[in-house]
Design a protein around this motif. Sequence first.
Motif, PDB file in Angstrom:
ATOM      1  N   GLY A 191       0.783  -1.231   0.000  1.00  0.00           N
ATOM      2  CA  GLY A 191       0.000   0.000   0.000  1.00  0.00           C
ATOM      3  C   GLY A 191       0.813   1.279   0.000  1.00  0.00           C
ATOM      4  O   GLY A 191       0.455   2.255  -0.674  1.00  0.00           O
ATOM      5  N   SER A 192       1.900   1.320   0.753  1.00  0.00           N
ATOM      6  CA  SER A 192       2.691   2.547   0.827  1.00  0.00           C
ATOM      7  C   SER A 192       3.255   2.935  -0.533  1.00  0.00           C
ATOM      8  O   SER A 192       3.396   4.126  -0.840  1.00  0.00           O
ATOM      9  CB  SER A 192       3.833   2.372   1.831  1.00  0.00           C
ATOM     10  OG  SER A 192       3.337   2.118   3.121  1.00  0.00           O
ATOM     11  N   LEU A 193       3.581   1.939  -1.344  1.00  0.00           N
ATOM     12  CA  LEU A 193       4.124   2.225  -2.671  1.00  0.00           C
ATOM     13  C   LEU A 193       3.081   2.918  -3.540  1.00  0.00           C
ATOM     14  O   LEU A 193       3.393   3.852  -4.291  1.00  0.00           O
ATOM     15  CB  LEU A 193       4.585   0.926  -3.327  1.00  0.00           C
ATOM     16  CG  LEU A 193       5.606   1.040  -4.462  1.00  0.00           C
ATOM     17  CD1 LEU A 193       6.874   1.724  -3.997  1.00  0.00           C
ATOM     18  CD2 LEU A 193       5.926  -0.331  -5.027  1.00  0.00           C
ATOM     19  N   TYR A 194       1.831   2.508  -3.417  1.00  0.00           N
ATOM     20  CA  TYR A 194       0.766   3.152  -4.193  1.00  0.00           C
ATOM     21  C   TYR A 194       0.508   4.574  -3.708  1.00  0.00           C
ATOM     22  O   TYR A 194       0.232   5.478  -4.513  1.00  0.00           O
ATOM     23  CB  TYR A 194      -0.509   2.320  -4.111  1.00  0.00           C
ATOM     24  CG  TYR A 194      -0.370   0.938  -4.696  1.00  0.00           C
ATOM     25  CD1 TYR A 194      -0.054   0.763  -6.046  1.00  0.00           C
ATOM     26  CD2 TYR A 194      -0.537  -0.199  -3.915  1.00  0.00           C
ATOM     27  CE1 TYR A 194       0.081  -0.506  -6.588  1.00  0.00           C
ATOM     28  CE2 TYR A 194      -0.399  -1.469  -4.450  1.00  0.00           C
ATOM     29  CZ  TYR A 194      -0.089  -1.614  -5.791  1.00  0.00           C
ATOM     30  OH  TYR A 194       0.051  -2.869  -6.316  1.00  0.00           O
ATOM     31  N   PHE A 195       0.588   4.780  -2.388  1.00  0.00           N
ATOM     32  CA  PHE A 195       0.472   6.142  -1.865  1.00  0.00           C
ATOM     33  C   PHE A 195       1.578   7.031  -2.432  1.00  0.00           C
ATOM     34  O   PHE A 195       1.344   8.197  -2.754  1.00  0.00           O
ATOM     35  CB  PHE A 195       0.534   6.134  -0.340  1.00  0.00           C
ATOM     36  CG  PHE A 195      -0.776   5.868   0.332  1.00  0.00           C
ATOM     37  CD1 PHE A 195      -1.774   6.819   0.340  1.00  0.00           C
ATOM     38  CD2 PHE A 195      -1.013   4.659   0.955  1.00  0.00           C
ATOM     39  CE1 PHE A 195      -2.992   6.577   0.954  1.00  0.00           C
ATOM     40  CE2 PHE A 195      -2.224   4.399   1.576  1.00  0.00           C
ATOM     41  CZ  PHE A 195      -3.221   5.357   1.578  1.00  0.00           C
ATOM     42  N   GLY A 196       2.784   6.478  -2.523  1.00  0.00           N
ATOM     43  CA  GLY A 196       3.885   7.251  -3.076  1.00  0.00           C
ATOM     44  C   GLY A 196       3.668   7.625  -4.531  1.00  0.00           C
ATOM     45  O   GLY A 196       3.931   8.763  -4.931  1.00  0.00           O
ATOM     46  N   TRP A 197       3.194   6.683  -5.330  1.00  0.00           N
ATOM     47  CA  TRP A 197       2.931   6.984  -6.743  1.00  0.00           C
ATOM     48  C   TRP A 197       1.873   8.076  -6.878  1.00  0.00           C
ATOM     49  O   TRP A 197       2.022   9.008  -7.683  1.00  0.00           O
ATOM     50  CB  TRP A 197       2.474   5.725  -7.470  1.00  0.00           C
ATOM     51  CG  TRP A 197       3.572   4.774  -7.841  1.00  0.00           C
ATOM     52  CD1 TRP A 197       3.830   3.562  -7.291  1.00  0.00           C
ATOM     53  CD2 TRP A 197       4.572   4.963  -8.865  1.00  0.00           C
ATOM     54  NE1 TRP A 197       4.923   2.978  -7.881  1.00  0.00           N
ATOM     55  CE2 TRP A 197       5.396   3.810  -8.851  1.00  0.00           C
ATOM     56  CE3 TRP A 197       4.842   5.985  -9.759  1.00  0.00           C
ATOM     57  CZ2 TRP A 197       6.480   3.663  -9.709  1.00  0.00           C
ATOM     58  CZ3 TRP A 197       5.926   5.842 -10.614  1.00  0.00           C
ATOM     59  CH2 TRP A 197       6.722   4.693 -10.592  1.00  0.00           C
ATOM     60  N   LEU A 198       0.793   7.948  -6.112  1.00  0.00           N
ATOM     61  CA  LEU A 198      -0.276   8.948  -6.194  1.00  0.00           C
ATOM     62  C   LEU A 198       0.218  10.314  -5.747  1.00  0.00           C
ATOM     63  O   LEU A 198      -0.065  11.338  -6.398  1.00  0.00           O
ATOM     64  CB  LEU A 198      -1.457   8.494  -5.337  1.00  0.00           C
ATOM     65  CG  LEU A 198      -2.672   9.440  -5.294  1.00  0.00           C
ATOM     66  CD1 LEU A 198      -3.222   9.659  -6.702  1.00  0.00           C
ATOM     67  CD2 LEU A 198      -3.752   8.876  -4.376  1.00  0.00           C
TER      68      LEU A 198
END
Length: 248
Positions: A187-194
């Motif tokens: 999940g943290s990786l997706y937050f970073g991309w967004l």
Amino acid sequence: MHTPASMVMGIVFAPLGLVLLFTAAITPQWREGQTRLGMSGPVSLLRSGVKGQGMGVRSGSVEALLLVRSDGLWESCLQVEHSELKQCWPVAGPYQRDPRVRLTQGLVLTSLFLCGTGIVLACIGFRCWTDIPLRGVAATGGLLVVMGGLLSLTALGVYTHNLGRLGMEDPHQGISRLPHLNLRPAGSLYFGWLGSCLQVLGGSALLFSFKRPRCPTCPSYPELPVCPACSSCPEINKPDTDVYEISC
């Protein structure tokens, strides 16, 4: 107040992207993997804790426990699924020493600094307390935000591309010997991309502040462009009370 819509859009999206990227940086869910372990190995370390929670498991059910490993930029965690037993520790070992992880850490920190500085400049240029914003200052802040967003996108790309190989040269990771894990993005990786995409979008919107608005011209002197905020044309900025000259 003559504030362009692009500046308003940038001052909203840039802080939102900064918050999302900061949330991703401090959370340990950049990648995660699951595996089923037997009585030996790491589960032997967790067995007493599982029984201490009153789960009342048998030996056969302990063998079926699902162990979840997650890694972030500065913290790693180990958890038994369907239980509250979880242990986290600062990243160490081959994962910490991996040059790609260090590169990602440096790029993310630089991105957060540039984006935060850019937002401060954009807020100064926004100047809610006056009618005319400081366009040059706001656009400079937008440039810093865009640079920060591009750096974070680069960091995320490097981490995602090498996600399954980071720190895998040595079988010893963290506090114990772990079997092979099928690692996947978390999940943290997706937050970073967004957050990075919002940074680029907000910074790009602020860059439009370099463009000067088209001001109406004075009816008496159409060849001289003036701004409504200026007093060079009395016919545009005429007072609320009209003055009439009466001759007898």
